[in-house]
Design an enzyme around this catalytic site. Structure first.
Site, PDB file in Angstrom:
ATOM      1  N   GLY A  40       0.787  -1.224   0.000  1.00 29.22           N
ATOM      2  CA  GLY A  40       0.000   0.000   0.000  1.00 29.22           C
ATOM      3  C   GLY A  40       0.821   1.277   0.000  1.00 29.22           C
ATOM      4  O   GLY A  40       0.273   2.367  -0.204  1.00 29.22           O
ATOM      5  N   GLU A  41       2.134   1.174   0.230  1.00 31.10           N
ATOM      6  CA  GLU A  41       2.966   2.373   0.196  1.00 31.10           C
ATOM      7  C   GLU A  41       3.156   2.844  -1.243  1.00 31.10           C
ATOM      8  O   GLU A  41       3.005   2.080  -2.198  1.00 31.10           O
ATOM      9  CB  GLU A  41       4.333   2.082   0.826  1.00 31.10           C
ATOM     10  CG  GLU A  41       4.262   1.808   2.311  1.00 31.10           C
ATOM     11  CD  GLU A  41       5.645   1.597   2.920  1.00 31.10           C
ATOM     12  OE1 GLU A  41       6.654   1.688   2.179  1.00 31.10           O
ATOM     13  OE2 GLU A  41       5.720   1.338   4.136  1.00 31.10           O
ATOM     14  N   ARG A 102     -14.071  22.881   4.393  1.00 31.52           N
ATOM     15  CA  ARG A 102     -15.287  23.245   5.136  1.00 31.52           C
ATOM     16  C   ARG A 102     -15.143  23.018   6.637  1.00 31.52           C
ATOM     17  O   ARG A 102     -15.969  23.522   7.407  1.00 31.52           O
ATOM     18  CB  ARG A 102     -16.482  22.451   4.597  1.00 31.52           C
ATOM     19  CG  ARG A 102     -16.957  22.929   3.244  1.00 31.52           C
ATOM     20  CD  ARG A 102     -18.131  22.110   2.748  1.00 31.52           C
ATOM     21  NE  ARG A 102     -17.713  20.796   2.259  1.00 31.52           N
ATOM     22  CZ  ARG A 102     -18.563  19.851   1.852  1.00 31.52           C
ATOM     23  NH1 ARG A 102     -19.869  20.064   1.912  1.00 31.52           N
ATOM     24  NH2 ARG A 102     -18.114  18.702   1.392  1.00 31.52           N
ATOM     25  N   GLN A 103     -14.129  22.263   7.063  1.00 30.04           N
ATOM     26  CA  GLN A 103     -13.922  22.030   8.495  1.00 30.04           C
ATOM     27  C   GLN A 103     -12.993  23.114   9.035  1.00 30.04           C
ATOM     28  O   GLN A 103     -11.842  22.865   9.401  1.00 30.04           O
ATOM     29  CB  GLN A 103     -13.350  20.629   8.724  1.00 30.04           C
ATOM     30  CG  GLN A 103     -14.314  19.522   8.314  1.00 30.04           C
ATOM     31  CD  GLN A 103     -13.844  18.153   8.760  1.00 30.04           C
ATOM     32  OE1 GLN A 103     -13.252  18.006   9.827  1.00 30.04           O
ATOM     33  NE2 GLN A 103     -14.120  17.131   7.951  1.00 30.04           N
ATOM     34  N   ASP A 177     -27.839  30.269   1.670  1.00 29.68           N
ATOM     35  CA  ASP A 177     -27.798  30.391   3.131  1.00 29.68           C
ATOM     36  C   ASP A 177     -27.130  31.703   3.503  1.00 29.68           C
ATOM     37  O   ASP A 177     -26.515  32.376   2.667  1.00 29.68           O
ATOM     38  CB  ASP A 177     -27.094  29.197   3.788  1.00 29.68           C
ATOM     39  CG  ASP A 177     -25.697  28.974   3.260  1.00 29.68           C
ATOM     40  OD1 ASP A 177     -25.004  29.972   2.951  1.00 29.68           O
ATOM     41  OD2 ASP A 177     -25.286  27.810   3.132  1.00 29.68           O
ATOM     42  N   LYS A 206     -31.094  28.984   6.738  1.00 28.71           N
ATOM     43  CA  LYS A 206     -30.803  27.553   6.833  1.00 28.71           C
ATOM     44  C   LYS A 206     -30.352  27.266   8.255  1.00 28.71           C
ATOM     45  O   LYS A 206     -29.410  27.892   8.745  1.00 28.71           O
ATOM     46  CB  LYS A 206     -29.723  27.140   5.826  1.00 28.71           C
ATOM     47  CG  LYS A 206     -29.485  25.634   5.794  1.00 28.71           C
ATOM     48  CD  LYS A 206     -28.610  25.231   4.598  1.00 28.71           C
ATOM     49  CE  LYS A 206     -27.181  25.622   4.751  1.00 28.71           C
ATOM     50  NZ  LYS A 206     -26.322  25.057   3.700  1.00 28.71           N
ATOM     51  N   THR A 236     -24.321  16.875  -1.800  1.00 33.84           N
ATOM     52  CA  THR A 236     -25.463  15.973  -1.976  1.00 33.84           C
ATOM     53  C   THR A 236     -26.575  16.622  -2.786  1.00 33.84           C
ATOM     54  O   THR A 236     -27.491  15.939  -3.248  1.00 33.84           O
ATOM     55  CB  THR A 236     -26.035  15.548  -0.618  1.00 33.84           C
ATOM     56  OG1 THR A 236     -26.517  16.720   0.071  1.00 33.84           O
ATOM     57  CG2 THR A 236     -24.974  14.860   0.227  1.00 33.84           C
ATOM     58  N   GLY A 238     -28.753  18.798  -1.595  1.00 39.06           N
ATOM     59  CA  GLY A 238     -29.883  19.170  -0.768  1.00 39.06           C
ATOM     60  C   GLY A 238     -30.068  20.673  -0.635  1.00 39.06           C
ATOM     61  O   GLY A 238     -31.191  21.192  -0.741  1.00 39.06           O
ATOM     62  N   THR A 239     -28.977  21.405  -0.406  1.00 38.32           N
ATOM     63  CA  THR A 239     -29.061  22.857  -0.249  1.00 38.32           C
ATOM     64  C   THR A 239     -29.577  23.509  -1.524  1.00 38.32           C
ATOM     65  O   THR A 239     -30.451  24.391  -1.488  1.00 38.32           O
ATOM     66  CB  THR A 239     -27.682  23.423   0.120  1.00 38.32           C
ATOM     67  OG1 THR A 239     -27.295  22.919   1.403  1.00 38.32           O
ATOM     68  CG2 THR A 239     -27.712  24.941   0.179  1.00 38.32           C
TER      69      THR A 239
END
Length: 340
Positions: A40-41, A102-103, A177, A206, A236, A238-239
């Site tokens: 996996g490396e 977004r975080q 929003d 929102k 997704t 939704g917004t």
């Protein structure tokens, strides 16, 4: 511009971002070697000399069946570190889509500030500059990094596409929003300048809670107008669907939507496809910061994909030559500029 002093690498050349950037700059795409081991490396290194050169590494940080966003982040970091060890003069990470952008804040106790952690990783391997397009919160992005950053905006690409479609319609720019009002306001100003007239704006409320997202009250008048919903991305869907439904309920005549990143995760194809079935919905316009294979999840004929390469290429040319990114964002990519 000569490859003697500037190099552009693309760690996912099959996606075509690097090739389109190089075509506009009149440069060959620099080669790299990559090997994946059975455990996996990975090992990734430049196939050409980089000593003293101004190097740009293109890598959208999005996952697909082959590699996750985390795999691509690690590969990019390892490659940048290898370039610095090989005495590259300057290394700029060109990340059209930046994972974890977004975080950027804590909405609950003990929430991680993952954008800041990602910034620390870039800085740890010696990245000289990070260039990206339309992050969720530009101020948080700039504050997360200690190395120089270039935050590009695609709004003029969208304005150039939307203006011919409006005709004599009265447009209203809509933010889905409250958090996106500043983004929508910049788009409204650019659209107004292009049209030579004032453009109104509206926004939706929102509310996020443990059960998800609620709310959809529209603030502003859209009756009889063509609304243009402006967002940074469609995940997704939704917004976007909620915003379109609220505008339809308020009596708008036609709907267009622009979003820089077409992430289209989960059941987005179903959500966006249902929205696109409405005759009043004209187009969903995104850029190709997300690879086309991912965009194909939404097969609606009303999906339009604009190239981000002209914006990225012109930004690279300005950074390399000491030009102004602010002037580029004010004027947009040069439509007359071609290879070389």
């Amino acid at each position: 511009m000569s490859s003697d002093d500037i190099l552009v690498f693309d760690l996912d050349p099959e996606w075509g971002h690097g090739r389109r950037i190089c075509d506009r700059l009149g440069l060959p795409l620099a080669g790299h070697d990559e090997r994946r081991f059975d455990d996996g490396e990975i090992r990734v290194r430049a196939a050409v000399g980089v000593r003293g050169r101004d190097v740009y590494v293109v890598q959208p940080l999005i996952g697909d069946p082959a590699l996750s966003a985390h795999d691509r982040l690690c590969r990019l970091l390892f490659f940048i570190a290898a370039l610095k060890d090989a005495s590259a003069g300057r290394v700029t990470a060109v990340v059209p889509y930046l994972a974890y952008a977004r975080q950027d804040r804590r909405s609950k106790p003990r929430d991680p500030l993952t954008l800041r952690y990602v910034a620390s990783l870039f800085e740890a391997v010696g990245t000289d500059r990070v260039m990206t397009i339309d992050v969720h919160n530009p101020a948080a992005f700039e504050n997360a990094f200690r190395c120089p950053t270039e935050h590009l905006e695609a709004r003029l690409l969208f304005v150039g596409h939307v203006v011919p479609m409006l005709g004599s319609d009265r447009p209203v720019v809509v933010s889905p929003d409250v958090g996106g009002v500043k983004r929508a306001e910049r788009f409204r100003e650019a659209l107004g300048r292009a049209l030579g007239q004032a453009v109104d704006m509206a926004f939706l409320e929102k509310i996020r809670d443990d059960a998800g997202i609620a709310g959809g009250s529209l603030v502003g008048a859209v009756a009889g107008c063509t609304v243009i919903i402006v967002d940074d991305l469609v995940s997704t869907g939704g917004t976007l669907v909620r915003a379109a439904a609220a505008c339809r309920a308020a009596g708008c005549r036609r709907i267009m939507a622009v979003a820089t990143h077409g992430v289209f995760a989960g059941r987005a194809a179903e959500a966006v496809g249902g929205m696109a079935a409405d005759p009043a919905f004209a187009q969903l316009i995104v850029t190709d910061t997300i690879p086309p294979a991912r965009l194909s999840r939404v097969g609606a004929g009303k999906l339009v994909v604009l190239e981000a390469a002209p914006l990225l290429a012109d930004a690279i040319a300005r950074v390399h030559g000491g030009g102004s990114i602010g002037d580029l964002l004010a004027a947009g990519p040069d439509p007359g500029r071609g290879p070389g």
